[in-house]
Design an enzyme around this catalytic site. Structure first.
Site, PDB file in Angstrom:
ATOM      1  CB  SER A 115       2.583  -3.314  -7.049  1.00  0.00           C
ATOM      2  OG  SER A 115       3.227  -2.561  -6.061  1.00  0.00           O
ATOM      3  CG  ASP A 260       3.206   0.187  -3.407  1.00  0.00           C
ATOM      4  OD1 ASP A 260       2.250   0.227  -2.610  1.00  0.00           O
ATOM      5  OD2 ASP A 260       3.949  -0.810  -3.509  1.00  0.00           O
ATOM      6  CG  ASP A 262      -0.003  -3.447  -4.071  1.00  0.00           C
ATOM      7  OD1 ASP A 262       0.906  -2.592  -4.102  1.00  0.00           O
ATOM      8  OD2 ASP A 262       0.220  -4.665  -3.924  1.00  0.00           O
ATOM      9  CG  ASP A 264       2.601  -4.175  -1.230  1.00  0.00           C
ATOM     10  OD1 ASP A 264       2.896  -3.100  -1.796  1.00  0.00           O
ATOM     11  OD2 ASP A 264       2.940  -5.289  -1.673  1.00  0.00           O
TER      12      ASP A 264
END
Length: 479
Positions: A115, A260, A262, A264
């Site tokens: 992340s 960010d 990834d 999510d």
């Protein structure tokens, strides 16, 4: 063998220190063995079990980091050696794994990602059937113990590897959250941070364009690049917001969006380039859902609550508070049937996305809300910011005392003022005109402080100074 990269909700470690391909193999094999044995045990006893519809497969994807593909290959080899099939999704964001786990009716899913962590880190995020979270007290500790012991069961099942990288079903599902016909002309700046978001943004924008949506998109740091030439994609760091803010102003955009690594988490900037604190985005999305689904439940965390509770009450929803952290939010959402859940950390959860968090759905809902209301983003949130000002999350590094000692001491400090108290997540003390939440980090030697007031900026500034001074006397220094 000790594997100390296991955290409260996932696995994160420093490459070559507590995470490498050998460790990833062990984790993959342990994860698959435990899910497969549990599946067989339940289905053999209860053939009518909901697990009986699952396929003997685990889906796996990885972000753009240079180390992610090798870790993914090691992990999937462990899964295959456990006798469980693998569906390789290719390069993905975490929410694509959430989607695919339920869509393909798999036993579980893994996203290889660090992340927003530094470039020398990586990790694994795990879910079980129906995209349900796994936490330390709900399976993750068992996976760790088996991975450390290496006492793996042998399997004579010939497991198969399948690569399914088509994103069509996922894109269709995400687009189903909005009515494209309601969209009005808007100009957007989207900063993918050279993470995994770019390809998905392209597909969503193409879908909007094909449907005739009058949306113009300016992309920024769009190409996935695991060397992160523009810095680690983490908009929580103020310096990382500058490029998005400047692009919004230079292009006279209506909205700025940043992700960010990834994707999510979704971060929003208004038409003046102002970064919108996540707690106010929670209130805005709660409003959007309650407009569509009256009287539904909304889940939120206890760090900052005044604005969210006011919005829920104003729009006749049901307020349900939960301990922060994705496994807790998801559990409470499932128990309450909540249509939406949000954390000030920019995680947003949706009942119709398998109770999982998504970074793509929030910005789509935001452009729909801007179109329906005819308001700018600043007009939507400024009133709430003025009515319920907050400090934003402040982090303090511990140098003398541990977190429980400091939390107990600050409760004693304010006991004479007789505030209402909650220990749901750290310590929350509410004095009526103001409140604060102080909690320990799950992953670092930090404590995190949030302060908010009922419309009083001067009181907010005073209380921030007061508690900062108190913390300094306890040896807690700004991180």
């Amino acid at each position: 063998m000790t594997i100390d990269s296991f955290k409260a909700y996932d696995i994160r470690g420093e490459l070559g220190v507590n995470l490498d391909e050998a460790i990833a193999y062990r984790i993959g094999r342990a994860f698959a063995q435990i899910l497969w044995q549990r599946y067989n045990a339940e289905v053999n006893v209860k053939p009518e079990s909901e697990l009986a519809t699952l396929k003997p497969a685990i889906v796996i994807g990885s972000d753009i980091r240079h180390s992610s593909e090798l870790l993914k290959q090691a992990t999937l080899k462990g899964i295959l050696d456990a006798g469980v099939d693998v569906i390789d999704l290719g390069m993905t964001g975490t929410e694509e794994v959430y989607f695919a786990t339920s869509h393909y009716q798999a036993l579980g899913g893994i996203e290889v990602t660090a992340s927003h962590n530094p470039i020398n880190y990586n990790g694994l995020k795990l879910v079980k059937e129906y995209s349900k979270p796994i936490s330390a007290d709900d399976g993750l500790a068992e996976i760790q113990a088996l991975a450390e012991s290496g006492q793996f069961a042998s399997s004579d099942r010939a497991a198969a590897l399948q690569r399914l990288t088509d994103k069509t079903a996922y894109i269709e599902h995400v687009m189903g959250f909005i009515d494209i016909d309601k969209l009005k002309p808007l100009k957007l700046v989207i900063n993918s941070g050279n993470g995994s978001a770019g390809p998905v943004v392209d597909l969503l924008v193409a879908k909007l364009t094909q449907a005739g949506a009058p949306i113009e998109v300016i992309t920024l740091h769009h190409t996935p690049d695991g060397s992160f030439p523009n810095g680690i994609p983490n908009p929580m760091i103020e310096a990382n917001r500058v490029a998005t803010q400047q692009a919004v102003l230079e292009n006279k955009a209506d909205l700025g969006i940043a992700f960010d690594g990834d994707f999510d988490r979704c971060f929003l900037f208004d038409e003046t380039g102002e970064f919108i604190d996540g707690s106010y985005v929670v209130g805005m999305l709660a409003q959007a859902f309650l407009n569509k689904y009256p009287n539904e439940s909304i889940v939120y965390d206890p760090r900052v609550i005044y604005n969210t509770e006011a919005v829920i009450e104003e729009h006749n929803g049901k307020a349900v508070i939960s301990k922060s952290g994705h496994s807790f939010i998801k559990q409470v959402m499932r128990a309450s049937g909540a249509v939406y859940g949000g954390e000030m950390s920019a995680h947003h959860y949706f009942r119709d996305f398998f109770y999982c968090d998504s970074g793509m759905i929030p910005w789509l809902l935001t452009i729909e809300l801007l179109s329906i209301t005819g308001k700018t983003l600043s007009e939507l949130v400024t009133g709430y910011i003025q009515a319920y000002p907050s400090s934003g999350e402040m982090n303090f590094r511990l140098t003398t005392h541990d977190a429980p000692t400091i939390i107990s001491a600050i409760e004693d400090q304010y006991r004479s003022q007789q505030p209402s108290k909650s220990m749901l997540d750290g310590l929350s003390l509410n004095f009526g005109a103001w409140r604060f939440n102080l909690r320990a980090s799950n992953t670092e030697p930090l404590i995190r402080l949030n302060i908010e007031t009922q419309g009083d900026q001067t009181l907010l500034a005073d209380k921030v100074h007061e508690i900062e001074q108190w913390l300094a006397a306890q040896g807690a220094v700004p991180a």
